[in-house]
Design a protein around this motif. Structure first.
Motif, PDB file in Angstrom:
ATOM      1  N   GLY A   1     -11.393  31.460 -49.785  1.00  0.00           N
ATOM      2  CA  GLY A   1     -12.675  31.877 -49.009  1.00  0.00           C
ATOM      3  C   GLY A   1     -13.542  30.712 -48.577  1.00  0.00           C
ATOM      4  O   GLY A   1     -14.249  31.236 -48.362  1.00  0.00           O
TER       5      GLY A   1
ATOM      6  N   PHE B   1     -16.056  34.531 -50.352  1.00  0.00           N
ATOM      7  CA  PHE B   1     -16.424  34.433 -48.198  1.00  0.00           C
ATOM      8  C   PHE B   1     -17.619  35.399 -49.106  1.00  0.00           C
ATOM      9  O   PHE B   1     -17.227  36.245 -49.295  1.00  0.00           O
ATOM     10  CB  PHE B   1     -15.609  34.495 -47.840  1.00  0.00           C
TER      11      PHE B   1
ATOM     12  N   TYR C   1     -14.863  31.003 -45.226  1.00  0.00           N
ATOM     13  CA  TYR C   1     -16.214  32.098 -45.121  1.00  0.00           C
ATOM     14  C   TYR C   1     -16.817  32.197 -45.491  1.00  0.00           C
ATOM     15  O   TYR C   1     -17.394  33.322 -46.590  1.00  0.00           O
ATOM     16  CB  TYR C   1     -15.174  33.333 -44.572  1.00  0.00           C
TER      17      TYR C   1
ATOM     18  N   GLN D   1     -19.496  34.847 -45.716  1.00  0.00           N
ATOM     19  CA  GLN D   1     -20.043  34.846 -44.923  1.00  0.00           C
ATOM     20  C   GLN D   1     -20.257  35.580 -43.620  1.00  0.00           C
ATOM     21  O   GLN D   1     -19.285  36.594 -43.002  1.00  0.00           O
ATOM     22  CB  GLN D   1     -19.165  33.512 -43.588  1.00  0.00           C
TER      23      GLN D   1
ATOM     24  N   VAL E   1     -16.585  29.066 -40.008  1.00  0.00           N
ATOM     25  CA  VAL E   1     -16.501  29.719 -38.782  1.00  0.00           C
ATOM     26  C   VAL E   1     -18.172  29.713 -37.994  1.00  0.00           C
ATOM     27  O   VAL E   1     -17.939  29.576 -37.299  1.00  0.00           O
ATOM     28  CB  VAL E   1     -16.351  30.798 -39.125  1.00  0.00           C
TER      29      VAL E   1
ATOM     30  N   ARG F   1     -12.422  39.415 -37.389  1.00  0.00           N
ATOM     31  CA  ARG F   1     -11.287  38.687 -38.973  1.00  0.00           C
ATOM     32  C   ARG F   1     -10.012  40.050 -38.431  1.00  0.00           C
ATOM     33  O   ARG F   1      -8.944  39.433 -38.440  1.00  0.00           O
ATOM     34  CB  ARG F   1     -12.182  38.462 -39.707  1.00  0.00           C
TER      35      ARG F   1
ATOM     36  N   VAL G   1     -18.982  37.841 -40.260  1.00  0.00           N
ATOM     37  CA  VAL G   1     -16.902  37.054 -40.164  1.00  0.00           C
ATOM     38  C   VAL G   1     -16.420  37.965 -40.463  1.00  0.00           C
ATOM     39  O   VAL G   1     -15.408  39.044 -40.893  1.00  0.00           O
ATOM     40  CB  VAL G   1     -16.908  35.308 -40.456  1.00  0.00           C
ATOM     41  N   CYS G   2     -17.191  37.835 -42.527  1.00  0.00           N
ATOM     42  CA  CYS G   2     -16.286  38.786 -43.475  1.00  0.00           C
ATOM     43  C   CYS G   2     -16.813  37.809 -44.905  1.00  0.00           C
ATOM     44  O   CYS G   2     -17.422  37.034 -45.228  1.00  0.00           O
ATOM     45  CB  CYS G   2     -14.918  37.587 -43.437  1.00  0.00           C
ATOM     46  N   SER G   3     -17.022  39.219 -45.352  1.00  0.00           N
ATOM     47  CA  SER G   3     -18.041  39.198 -46.699  1.00  0.00           C
ATOM     48  C   SER G   3     -18.241  39.889 -47.379  1.00  0.00           C
ATOM     49  O   SER G   3     -17.580  40.908 -47.505  1.00  0.00           O
ATOM     50  CB  SER G   3     -19.794  39.006 -45.978  1.00  0.00           C
TER      51      SER G   3
END
Length: 491
Positions: free
Chosen positions: A280, A237, A283, A239, A48, A440, A242-244
């Motif tokens: 993930g 994931f 991400y 990232q 992403v 997200r 975005v989403c971590s």
């Protein structure tokens, strides 16, 4: 009859005795046959955050495929590449949304119509997703599986994504048995076990015990025969923005992934688990993606039991930077000019994309106000290995935007200087400007937009001066700085 020209191949075979014939072997060659769990990856797709580069099929072949038996979702390669992939014994499952069945027959209808169960390029489908404790919905899902098996019974796998731990104690055994035995027993229950970081290694190990080990205990208690048909799917994931799952910037997430996979490989509670893998893989930054499948290779295919992270000198908390999240104000930092600290509630969750509720982590930051001369914030970093490659990440944003929840994405004026004691790799360094209007997940909406700064460099000496400066900012501009991550970079 199964054949393969490759030096290594995967094959799914039925239980029983099998004969292996080898041709073309030279004197001294060895044949190694291992039983491994199914290895699952969701999903092979481009990142992403585009600055990470392409995760195209060439990337997958180089860094991922030697540690995967089953891909799920994502774009497929061309026909020739896909044919070679499947000829190697690997599988590809499509994805199907199943969380809202309207009646007892609905899931059976959806399965009969989905490409994963009808298309020539697929070997099954993942049903996305069910939740422990939702007995009414899960009963509809279960009856739909039964209806589909009675009508079709194809030799394709049905993978059930399942969130949480068994709760009711009455309905769970029947539900889990149906999920595990659907489609002629070729199916799997995929437990979504997404572990957020903890501030210390001791806390992380305790958390893994309550999350990974206890989850498996609960499943085995609910349905004794579940182990060969259950998959422990970890989250990889990480990232920002975005989403971590990487909630604590003092933690080397690579070491945390190793902790989790080490438990899967060694703990008696998980001995015999049928599937391991990740959700993930888009991400994620390119280094962590490569590392995730090095871990899978190490533990699940090579059968190693020692810590790969320890082999490579990784530490859960490397300790290169003191107070990297400004939770202790400016302790450890030297300021020149107008520097203060601030805190905005839910900044970590909404602007950094910290998944699953951050409990205030990531909400603290430094504020550099540009005066007539640039403002500077610095500290001495020690313990480096000359010739070793490292990664520095940090987040910048407009402090007023953060306080007022203003959407105004742009490039911000705080940069990092490493001096002559570091050689920056420009080809691997970048700045990502978050320009997304929505997040997200809805509960992540509303935060100011950030820049994610990513610097890869080689240390020339055992220490260096890490300096942040707002020389590129406009006079009077207040730039926020937080989430300073400094760790070894694995090429």
């Amino acid at each position: 009859v199964l054949s393969s020209p490759a030096r290594e191949t995967f094959r799914e075979v039925a239980t029983g005795v099998h004969a292996l014939k080898v041709t073309g072997a030279a004197s001294g060659d060895k044949i190694v046959v291992r039983t491994i769990p199914e290895i699952f990856n969701y999903c092979p797709a481009n990142p992403v955050v585009k600055e990470n580069g392409s995760y195209d099929w060439a990337f997958q072949k180089r860094h991922v495929l030697n540690a995967v038996t089953t891909m799920n979702g994502g774009p497929q390669p061309g026909e020739a590449e896909l044919a070679a992939y499947r000829a190697s014994g690997r599988k590809w499952a499509a994805n199907l949304i199943t969380r809202d069945p309207k009646d007892d027959a609905d899931i059976g209808v959806r399965l009969a119509q989905c490409v994963g169960m009808t298309g020539a390029k697929f070997d099954g489908v993942s049903c996305d997703e069910q939740f422990c404790g939702r007995d009414e919905v899960n009963s509809r899902y279960m009856l739909g599986l039964r209806a589909y098996d009675l009508e079709a019974k194809p030799e394709r796998g049905i993978y059930t994504w399942l969130v949480g731990k068994p709760l009711s104690g009455i309905f769970d055994p029947e539900f889990l048995a149906d999920c595990a035995n659907a489609s002629l027993g070729r199916s799997m229950v995929l437990t979504e076990t997404y572990c957020r970081t903890k501030g210390t290694e001791a806390e992380a190990r305790a958390y893994i015990d309550t999350y990974i080990r206890e989850t498996m205990r609960r499943y085995k208690s609910a349905y004794a025969g579940i182990l060969p048909s259950i998959g422990m799917v970890l989250g990889n994931f990480v990232q920002l923005p975005v989403c971590s799952l990487h909630h604590h910037c003092q933690v080397d997430y690579k070491a945390y992934l190793d902790l989790q996979m080490h438990v899967l490989a060694n703990d008696p509670e998980l001995d015999g688990v049928g599937l391991a893998g990740y959700w993930g893989s888009y991400y994620i930054d390119e280094e962590t993606l490569r590392w995730a499948f090095k871990l899978i290779r190490h533990y699940c295919i090579n059968g190693a039991t020692d810590s790969l992270g320890e082999r490579l000198g990784l530490k859960y908390v490397p300790g290169f930077v003191t107070n990297p999240n400004f939770a202790k104000g400016l302790d450890g930092w030297t300021a020149k000019g107008d520097v203060a600290t601030d805190r905005v509630k839910k900044f970590g969750e909404q602007s950094l994309g910290l998944y699953g509720g951050a409990d205030g982590v990531g909400d603290d930051f430094a504020v550099l106000t540009r005066g007539e001369t640039p403002t500077r914030l610095s500290q001495r970093v020690t313990g480096l290995e000359p010739g070793r490659t490292y990664c520095l990440q940090f987040v910048t944003f407009d402090a007023d935007d953060a306080r007022n929840h203003v959407f105004a994405p742009r490039r911000f004026g705080v940069t990092a200087e490493l001096g002559a004691d570091a050689e920056v790799d420009a080809s691997r360094s970048w700045v990502h400007v978050d320009r997304r209007r929505t997040a997200r997940y809805k509960d992540m909406d509303g935060g100011a937009k950030i820049n994610l700064n990513h610097v890869v460099f080689t240390a020339k000496k055992p220490s260096l001066d890490l300096v942040f400066t707002d020389a590129a900012a406009k006079p009077g501009e207040k730039t926020g700085l937080n989430w300073i991550y400094f760790a070894k970079y694995l090429k």
